[in-house]
Design an enzyme around this catalytic site. Sequence first.
Site, PDB file in Angstrom:
ATOM      1  N   ARG A  69      -6.787  -3.772  29.543  1.00 42.91           N
ATOM      2  CA  ARG A  69      -6.049  -3.547  28.264  1.00 42.91           C
ATOM      3  C   ARG A  69      -4.395  -3.386  28.966  1.00 42.91           C
ATOM      4  O   ARG A  69      -4.161  -4.599  28.142  1.00 42.91           O
ATOM      5  CB  ARG A  69      -6.213  -2.061  28.304  1.00 42.91           C
ATOM      6  CG  ARG A  69      -5.943  -1.981  26.170  1.00 42.91           C
ATOM      7  CD  ARG A  69      -5.938  -0.517  25.899  1.00 42.91           C
ATOM      8  NE  ARG A  69      -7.517  -0.941  25.000  1.00 42.91           N
ATOM      9  CZ  ARG A  69      -8.724  -0.853  24.870  1.00 42.91           C
ATOM     10  NH1 ARG A  69      -7.646  -2.163  23.467  1.00 42.91           N
ATOM     11  NH2 ARG A  69      -9.516  -1.350  24.356  1.00 42.91           N
ATOM     12  N   ARG A  95      -6.230  -4.700  17.748  1.00 41.47           N
ATOM     13  CA  ARG A  95      -6.457  -4.137  19.110  1.00 41.47           C
ATOM     14  C   ARG A  95      -5.957  -3.116  19.361  1.00 41.47           C
ATOM     15  O   ARG A  95      -4.883  -2.454  18.610  1.00 41.47           O
ATOM     16  CB  ARG A  95      -5.966  -4.811  20.137  1.00 41.47           C
ATOM     17  CG  ARG A  95      -6.711  -6.507  20.207  1.00 41.47           C
ATOM     18  CD  ARG A  95      -6.886  -6.976  21.759  1.00 41.47           C
ATOM     19  NE  ARG A  95      -6.679  -5.834  22.313  1.00 41.47           N
ATOM     20  CZ  ARG A  95      -7.989  -6.335  23.819  1.00 41.47           C
ATOM     21  NH1 ARG A  95      -9.085  -6.595  23.681  1.00 41.47           N
ATOM     22  NH2 ARG A  95      -7.014  -5.075  24.952  1.00 41.47           N
ATOM     23  N   ILE A  96      -6.486  -2.000  20.086  1.00 39.90           N
ATOM     24  CA  ILE A  96      -5.766  -0.734  20.461  1.00 39.90           C
ATOM     25  C   ILE A  96      -4.712  -0.939  21.690  1.00 39.90           C
ATOM     26  O   ILE A  96      -4.741  -1.685  22.753  1.00 39.90           O
ATOM     27  CB  ILE A  96      -7.026   0.053  21.238  1.00 39.90           C
ATOM     28  CG1 ILE A  96      -7.517   0.396  19.576  1.00 39.90           C
ATOM     29  CG2 ILE A  96      -6.231   1.458  21.157  1.00 39.90           C
ATOM     30  CD1 ILE A  96      -9.563   1.863  20.127  1.00 39.90           C
ATOM     31  N   ASN A 111       2.937  -0.729  11.971  1.00 42.13           N
ATOM     32  CA  ASN A 111       1.791  -0.689  11.617  1.00 42.13           C
ATOM     33  C   ASN A 111       1.403  -0.400  10.716  1.00 42.13           C
ATOM     34  O   ASN A 111       1.597   0.120   9.154  1.00 42.13           O
ATOM     35  CB  ASN A 111       0.334  -0.175  12.489  1.00 42.13           C
ATOM     36  CG  ASN A 111      -0.934  -0.445  12.292  1.00 42.13           C
ATOM     37  OD1 ASN A 111      -1.562  -1.953  12.290  1.00 42.13           O
ATOM     38  ND2 ASN A 111      -2.146   0.023  11.835  1.00 42.13           N
ATOM     39  N   HIS A 113      -2.313   0.243   7.742  1.00 40.49           N
ATOM     40  CA  HIS A 113      -4.091   0.449   8.047  1.00 40.49           C
ATOM     41  C   HIS A 113      -4.134   0.952   6.369  1.00 40.49           C
ATOM     42  O   HIS A 113      -3.732   1.637   5.699  1.00 40.49           O
ATOM     43  CB  HIS A 113      -3.499   1.512   8.328  1.00 40.49           C
ATOM     44  CG  HIS A 113      -5.038   2.751   9.217  1.00 40.49           C
ATOM     45  ND1 HIS A 113      -5.814   1.899   9.386  1.00 40.49           N
ATOM     46  CD2 HIS A 113      -5.632   4.036   8.193  1.00 40.49           C
ATOM     47  CE1 HIS A 113      -6.893   2.862   9.376  1.00 40.49           C
ATOM     48  NE2 HIS A 113      -7.120   3.662   9.027  1.00 40.49           N
ATOM     49  N   LEU A 148      -3.855   6.593  18.048  1.00 44.87           N
ATOM     50  CA  LEU A 148      -4.255   5.812  17.077  1.00 44.87           C
ATOM     51  C   LEU A 148      -4.314   5.937  15.633  1.00 44.87           C
ATOM     52  O   LEU A 148      -4.667   7.281  15.364  1.00 44.87           O
ATOM     53  CB  LEU A 148      -5.691   5.325  17.060  1.00 44.87           C
ATOM     54  CG  LEU A 148      -6.114   4.550  16.658  1.00 44.87           C
ATOM     55  CD1 LEU A 148      -5.540   2.989  16.771  1.00 44.87           C
ATOM     56  CD2 LEU A 148      -8.044   3.952  16.578  1.00 44.87           C
ATOM     57  N   ASP A 149      -3.595   5.525  14.481  1.00 36.50           N
ATOM     58  CA  ASP A 149      -3.504   5.670  13.030  1.00 36.50           C
ATOM     59  C   ASP A 149      -2.493   6.920  13.315  1.00 36.50           C
ATOM     60  O   ASP A 149      -2.617   7.096  11.630  1.00 36.50           O
ATOM     61  CB  ASP A 149      -4.994   5.406  12.642  1.00 36.50           C
ATOM     62  CG  ASP A 149      -5.411   3.678  12.127  1.00 36.50           C
ATOM     63  OD1 ASP A 149      -4.681   2.827  12.327  1.00 36.50           O
ATOM     64  OD2 ASP A 149      -6.754   4.470  12.619  1.00 36.50           O
ATOM     65  N   GLU A 178      -0.265  -3.844  -0.195  1.00 35.00           N
ATOM     66  CA  GLU A 178      -0.259  -4.077   1.649  1.00 35.00           C
ATOM     67  C   GLU A 178       0.543  -5.042   1.293  1.00 35.00           C
ATOM     68  O   GLU A 178       1.951  -4.972   1.607  1.00 35.00           O
ATOM     69  CB  GLU A 178      -1.568  -4.694   1.906  1.00 35.00           C
ATOM     70  CG  GLU A 178      -2.464  -3.453   2.804  1.00 35.00           C
ATOM     71  CD  GLU A 178      -3.019  -3.770   3.493  1.00 35.00           C
ATOM     72  OE1 GLU A 178      -3.808  -5.001   3.389  1.00 35.00           O
ATOM     73  OE2 GLU A 178      -4.046  -2.548   4.363  1.00 35.00           O
TER      74      GLU A 178
HETATM   75  C1  GAR Z   1      -5.755  -5.539   6.646  1.00 33.83           C
HETATM   76  O1  GAR Z   1      -5.955  -4.536   5.068  1.00 33.83           O
HETATM   77  C2  GAR Z   1      -4.763  -4.317   7.262  1.00 33.83           C
HETATM   78  O2  GAR Z   1      -4.565  -3.398   6.769  1.00 33.83           O
HETATM   79  C3  GAR Z   1      -5.578  -4.414   8.848  1.00 33.83           C
HETATM   80  O3  GAR Z   1      -5.900  -5.200   8.741  1.00 33.83           O
HETATM   81  C4  GAR Z   1      -6.419  -5.743   7.665  1.00 33.83           C
HETATM   82  C5  GAR Z   1      -5.586  -7.631   7.945  1.00 33.83           C
HETATM   83  O4  GAR Z   1      -5.759  -8.722   6.728  1.00 33.83           O
HETATM   84  N1  GAR Z   1      -5.600  -3.598   9.644  1.00 33.83           N
HETATM   85  C6  GAR Z   1      -6.474  -2.674   9.890  1.00 33.83           C
HETATM   86  O5  GAR Z   1      -7.132  -2.654   9.703  1.00 33.83           O
HETATM   87  C7  GAR Z   1      -5.745  -1.914  10.793  1.00 33.83           C
HETATM   88  N2  GAR Z   1      -6.731  -0.587  11.534  1.00 33.83           N
HETATM   89  P1  GAR Z   1      -4.708  -9.616   6.916  1.00 33.83           P
HETATM   90  O6  GAR Z   1      -5.079 -10.135   8.325  1.00 33.83           O
HETATM   91  O7  GAR Z   1      -5.495 -10.561   5.600  1.00 33.83           O
HETATM   92  O8  GAR Z   1      -3.295  -9.073   6.691  1.00 33.83           O
END
Ligand code: GAR
Length: 217
Positions: A69, A95-96, A111, A113, A148-149, A178
């Site tokens: 990683r 990715r973490i 980020n 979430h 994480l988160d 979002e």
């Molecule tokens: C988003 O809903 C974001 O919140 C989530 O992935 C999606 C990406 O959508 N992120 C996670 O789950 C991170 N742990 P997108 O590629 O259409 O922007």
Amino acid sequence: MSKSHCRTAVLISGSGSNLQSFIDKAARGEIDLELSVVFSNKPDAYGLTRADTAGIATECLEHRNYADREAFDCAVAEVLDAYKPDLIVLAGFMRILSPWFVQHYEGQILNIHPALLPAYPGLDTHQRVLDAGEEWHGSTVHFVTEELDGGPRILQGRLAVNPDETADELCARVQAVEHQIYPEAASWFGRGRLQFRDGHILFDGKPLNEPVLKDYA
Ligand code: GAR
């Protein structure tokens, strides 16, 4: 930092609908960010096409070509650092991150979430929220730390759960939220309104102990 001097790297792994919201708002002059590069760990991520179409530089490295990683994260940082980013925006980057990467960009990584953190960290949030019969759901923009988160929360978009909706329908509603809150929070950073000091947030120079909360229909 002033308008368009906040050089921003957006990291993706998939569709990039959040990336598109940044591209659209930047084109309309609604956010104070310069989108310098889009990085993906997946060569077939549709977000790379979105970036190409918008004339933004793209980069891609695949983690399977690296020993571990941290080796991958060092290679990613070397690629990103050529663009001298002020801000790293994780937009569906699945990715973490290694502690090394988080420390390298300390206080510069955001980020999003898909849950009202600290509730529902991890994956599959929409189905888990429905299964638990929750009244509220939404999404959280936060600074990234090694937990994480778990980094300090900046802005949350909240909506009422409709008990009859499917996880896909709920996901679509959350993603629409979002697309509003993420560019807005990142633009606060771009304008110098947000700072990360000793693990805490300063917003307009004052401690932000609870995230800003916005309700959506
Ligand atoms: C988003 O809903 C974001 O919140 C989530 O992935 C999606 C990406 O959508 N992120 C996670 O789950 C991170 N742990 P997108 O590629 O259409 O922007």
